[in-house]
Design an enzyme around this catalytic site. Structure first.
Site, short mmCIF file in Angstrom:
data_model
loop_
_atom_site.label_atom_id
_atom_site.label_comp_id
_atom_site.label_asym_id
_atom_site.label_seq_id
_atom_site.Cartn_x
_atom_site.Cartn_y
_atom_site.Cartn_z
N GLY A 182 6.64 -0.28 10.24
CA GLY A 182 7.58 -1.40 10.25
C GLY A 182 6.89 -2.70 9.83
O GLY A 182 6.00 -2.70 8.97
N SER A 183 7.27 -3.77 10.49
CA SER A 183 6.82 -5.10 10.06
C SER A 183 5.32 -5.30 10.22
O SER A 183 4.76 -6.21 9.60
CB SER A 183 7.56 -6.17 10.84
N THR A 184 4.68 -4.51 11.07
CA THR A 184 3.22 -4.70 11.20
C THR A 184 2.53 -4.42 9.87
O THR A 184 1.44 -4.91 9.62
CB THR A 184 2.63 -3.79 12.29
N PHE A 185 3.19 -3.64 9.00
CA PHE A 185 2.60 -3.36 7.70
C PHE A 185 2.57 -4.59 6.81
O PHE A 185 1.88 -4.63 5.80
CB PHE A 185 3.36 -2.21 7.02
N LYS A 186 3.35 -5.60 7.20
CA LYS A 186 3.37 -6.84 6.40
C LYS A 186 1.99 -7.48 6.35
O LYS A 186 1.70 -8.29 5.45
CB LYS A 186 4.41 -7.82 6.96
#
Lengths: 462, 485
Positions: B215-219
């Protein structure tokens, strides 16, 4: 008989041309002192093994060590005394070998008892050993001259056949009908029968060997003796082997077959007998191997010892036995430190050699084989030294029994030949076996005593 | 007759020779084959014939051995079994070994030749030395904080020391007690059946062996790639990104949870986790450079061992632009283990240098003498140091005033990133809550810990699943445990 016993008399430094006029009477060394020292050594070795088991397993000398040593020592000393009094010229190696093998056997059984606390075999084996030594003393004491036995040849054969047939009346145990059970004791009469049969073969062949060797028709390239001479002995032999096959005692039937062929060969000197014997043996083996499911299974196991593993059924007894020997390697794991108990059933009897192989290694196993080899060699040497055909044949027969039995059972558990259930002489758990083997040693003692006494007395044997 | 007696004796001598030669064959020539047969129990008996060495956490053993007196004599016991199960694994007579029990089996069982005082010693004595010990890198307090933070919810925590790669915590929940699998009685068999049949999969090591959509942690990865590639030069310069964002070549419109994402600069977009900005950013960076950065962080590495193998975290390398857009916000085929995300956070904290994580500090003999040390691990440059510096800034902003305020620790610099990962067919599953972070004590020279937390909590209401709300407090507890003296 020509030039018998030349320089062969148990290492005596004499040369006597047997049959000719003997050399001047010499006082032969009796060497009972050597026998005594060897016996002491044998007892000490056994006690050492007993202690080694205890030290390896519990870190302490087993509490029974003194009693065990004393028991074995007293038995051995009694036997030695009997020999000293009644057979002073006897071969000094025979008795120590018997004591040592019996002692090692007791150690191995005691060691295996530790794995099967509910089923202790060593005390019973000690009782049977006592009985065996008692029997040994009786034979040495009561039998003054082995030639007496010749008179009882037919009594022997009747007794042997009776003993062989007896177990048919009793239920089969583990697929073989070779035990009789009386008052909680199981006895394997076939064990006794082999000695009796050896006596009979020796007596009969000694009496008829000239006729066997020279008379009769020529058939192919074999000179057949007349049926009148050959008939009875072949009948007896066939009967005993037939009974054993019925009882599914394959090892013993193989033993009888080998014994018969060896004795016939030695008596007649005809190589043809060996050929005929081997031919018959192969034919019989193939036929039995094909037709008898029990035997067929044994042969399959021998050819493919790991088939049951590949089939997902786990290792069979032979595979476990091979694992044991392999685990021992060259020097063994040490007494008490192996895992031959994984063999399970029959580990104390038919497979006892696996324990020796694992815990004493190739070195210990070879030593054991050489001990048996020495025993057999002393038997043959006695045969060579004797001058009467009966005695010679009997000595050869008894030595052959030991040799063949060791080969069949040791070859079986090490995967050299198909497995046949038999007891390793002196080592294996089994009362009848121990008593029989002591009887064999007693007879060899008597024979070797005669062999050397004849020179000492300056009397030529007949 | 004499001649024939000699012949017969010679024949018996031949039999004796045959026996001796055959004994040599069985006991020496073929011995190795027989010894190695899997049906031969001797190896197992020897292996369980002595107490197994111990696995140590913080100087104390978390394992033990119990003498049963049976054939396979010593059984394994565990102190705080469920707490350390994803690290120790189990050692069972019946079911073998897993995790550290498996990877360090040679040392623990005493079979490792390094344990012997001299080379070939084992061959000569035919014995094996006492089992050695395995000293782990775990921080007991961090481990406990993570386990208690999850509180039985499904999820996992991985924490590493950024400068070294030492793993400080590795927790998977729900867990199980490995000691129920020791021994070979009926109890072990029942426990095995029960654990394998449990729908919650307590034996699954979620921290290392399970991948999740990050999810957004991959940002964090996407932002680093954009900075490294020079697609973004200034954190505060507006990006030309529409909201909603139509995925290239499709009519699918990507939206955001919150407002204010149109043309948002990277700092704002990162702080408020704008999907539209990062999806477009990934497409702008391009597949090749996105892949290179992801792989520099450890994605697509199948050979990662800590020393037992970790599941491969994946970043798909054959994507069209729409898929690349989704992959850049940690969806589509992008999957990561919690350990992998802790590595991502650690690389940022450590100035762009990534050190492979490891769990075994050293192995020792029974007495404590060191057999082998972890030594220095190879480092790889996951991103430029300047990029790492700016990524730290972005992550600190998230904790200071963005979605990750729950992770703030007084007296420490904390950086973080929240994530809420959609999954399931049509994103019907309860989303996974993620939080990745690192923390540096005020008086420290470098960050002491990087953490990744994932909570797959099926019982919570869907709206409550946000990394900041559920996962960040757990990460904070772990970081506090590491930083506190």
């Amino acid at each position: 008989m020509t030039r018998a016993g030349v320089g062969a008399g148990t290492g005596a430094r004499i040369t006597v041309a047997a049959g000719d006029a003997p050399a001047a009477p010499v006082r032969l060394p009796r060497r009972r002192g050597i026998e005594l020292s060897l016996i002491v050594l044998a007892v000490l070795l056994s006690v050492y093994g007993y202690c080694a088991v205890g030290l390896a397993r519990n870190g302490t000398v087993p509490p029974g060590a003194a009693g065990y040593g004393a028991g074995l020592g007293v038995l051995a000393l009694l036997a030695h005394t009997a020999v000293r009094l009644r057979a002073p010229y006897a071969d000094p190696l025979l008795l120590p070998i018997g004591v040592l093998l019996n002692g090692i056997g007791l150690v191995l059984i005691y060691r295996l008892d530790l794995e099967t606390p509910g089923d202790r075999g060593a005390p019973t084996q000690l009782v049977w050993s006592t009985l065996g030594v008692t029997f040994f003393i009786l034979v040495v004491a009561a039998l003054r001259d082995h030639r007496v036995l010749q008179r009882y040849a037919y009594v022997c054969v009747v007794a042997a056949l009776a003993l062989l047939t007896l177990p048919i009346l009793f239920p089969a145990v583990n697929g073989a009908r070779i035990w009789i059970r009386i008052a909680g004791f199981s006895i394997q009469p076939g064990e006794f029968a082999k000695v009796l049969l050896a006596v009979f073969f020796a007596a009969y062949l000694a009496a008829n060997r000239t006729a066997l060797a020279y008379a009769g028709r020529r058939f192919w390239c074999v000179q057949l003796p007349t049926g009148r001479v050959l008939g009875p002995i072949v009948a007896i032999w066939l009967l005993s082997v037939g009974v054993l096959v019925l009882e599914r005692d394959l090892g013993t039937s193989l033993l009888f077959f080998g014994l018969f062929v060896v004795m016939l060969y030695v008596a007649t000197g005809r190589t043809g007998w060996i050929a005929v014997g081997l031919l018959l043996a192969s034919l019989g083996a193939v036929a039995v191997g094909r037709l008898e499911p029990h035997v067929h299974g044994r042969i399959e196991d021998w050819l493919h010892p790991f088939a049951s593993i590949e089939a997902g059924l786990g290792p069979n007894q032979l595979a476990q036995s091979l694992f044991s020997f392999a685990a021992g390697g060259t020097f063994g794991t040490g007494l008490g430190l192996g895992h031959s108990h994984l063999i399970g059933f029959a580990v104390k009897s038919d497979f006892i050699l696996a324990t020796a192989g694992e815990e004493l290694g190739l070195a210990g196993l070879s030593a054991l084989f050489l001990l048996y080899g020495l025993l057999v060699e002393r038997g043959f040497r006695t045969g060579l030294a004797l001058r009467d055909p009966f005695g010679r044949l009997l000595a050869v027969g008894l030595a052959s029994i030991v040799a063949l039995q060791v080969f069949v059972i040791a070859g079986g558990v090490t995967g050299l030949i198909p497995l046949t259930g038999m007891a390793m002489p002196f080592l294996a758990q089994g009362g009848s076996s121990v008593v029989t083997n002591w009887a064999i040693v007693a007879l060899l003692i008597r024979l070797s005593d005669s062999a050397r006494r004849q020179y000492d007395d300056g009397k030529a044997a007949p | 007759m004499t001649r024939h007696i000699r012949h017969a004796a010679f024949f018996c001598a031949l039999l004796l020779v045959a026996l001796l030669v055959n004994a040599l064959r069985v006991q020496v020539v073929r011995a190795g084959v027989y010894d190695g047969n899997p049906a031969n129990r001797r190896d197992s008996i020897a292996r369980y014939g002595q107490p197994r060495g111990d696995i140590l956490v913080g100087g104390a053993a978390v394992t033990g051995s119990r003498d049963t007196g049976e054939q396979l004599r010593f059984e394994r016991t565990y102190r705080d079994g469920p707490l350390y199960a994803p690290v120790t694994g189990f050692a069972s007579q019946e079911y073998g070994t897993t995790f550290l029990e498996h990877a360090e089996d040679g040392v623990l069982s005493g079979a490792d030749p390094l344990l012997a005082p001299f080379p070939l010693w084992n061959d000569m004595t035919r014995g094996r030395p006492a089992g050695g010990n395995v000293v782990t890198t775990l921080d007991e307090r961090a481990q406990r904080a993570a386990y208690e933070g999850l509180h039985g919810r499904k999820g996992a925590v991985a924490a590493v020391e950024p400068a070294t790669g030492r793993i400080l915590a590795l927790v998977s929940s729900p867990s199980y007690d490995p000691s129920v699998l020791s021994g070979n009685d009926a109890g072990a068999e029942r426990a095995w059946a029960r654990l394998n049949g449990d729908p919650d999969q307590p034996m699954l090591n979620r921290a290392v062996r399970q991948t999740y959509p990050p999810g957004s942690t991959f940002k964090v990865v996407t932002a680093a790639a954009a900075l490294d590639a020079g697609v973004i030069r200034d954190l505060d310069e507006p990006t030309l990104s529409p909201a909603p964002y139509t995925l290239p070549g499709t009519r699918t419109r990507l939206t955001n949870e919150g407002e204010g994402c149109r043309d948002a600069p990277l700092r704002v977009a990162f702080e408020w986790s704008c999907n539209t900005v990062f999806a477009k950013l990934g497409v702008d960076v391009g597949l090749a450079r996105m892949t290179r950065t992801a792989e520099a962080f450890g994605f697509n590495r199948a050979d990662l061992r800590i020393p037992y193998s970790a599941a491969t975290s994946t970043f798909d390398t054959s994507l069209d632009r729409a898929q690349l857009a989704l992959s850049s916000i940690g969806q589509y085929n992008t999957r990561a283990t919690p350990l992998q995300m802790a590595m991502v956070s650690a690389a940022v904290a450590n100035g762009g240098l990534l050190r492979d994580p490891y769990l075994v500090e050293r192995t020792t003999r029974r007495g404590g003498a060191t057999v082998a040390s972890a030594g220095s691990r190879p480092a790889r440059q996951a991103m430029l140091p300047s990029t790492a510096r700016r990524m730290r800034e972005l992550m600190e902003d998230v904790v200071r005033e963005g979605t990750g305020t729950n992770a703030a620790i007084p007296g420490a610099v904390v950086g973080g990133k929240t994530g809420t990962a959609q999954h399931g067919v049509g994103n019907a599953g309860t989303p996974y809550a993620w939080f990745v972070s690192w923390a540096q004590g005020e008086r420290e020279f470098e960050p002491g810990v990087a953490v990744a937390v994932v909570v797959e909590d099926a019982s919570a209401r869907r709206g409550d699943i946000t990394g900041g709300g559920v996962a960040a407090p757990i990460a904070r507890a772990v970081m506090e445990a590491v930083l506190s003296p």
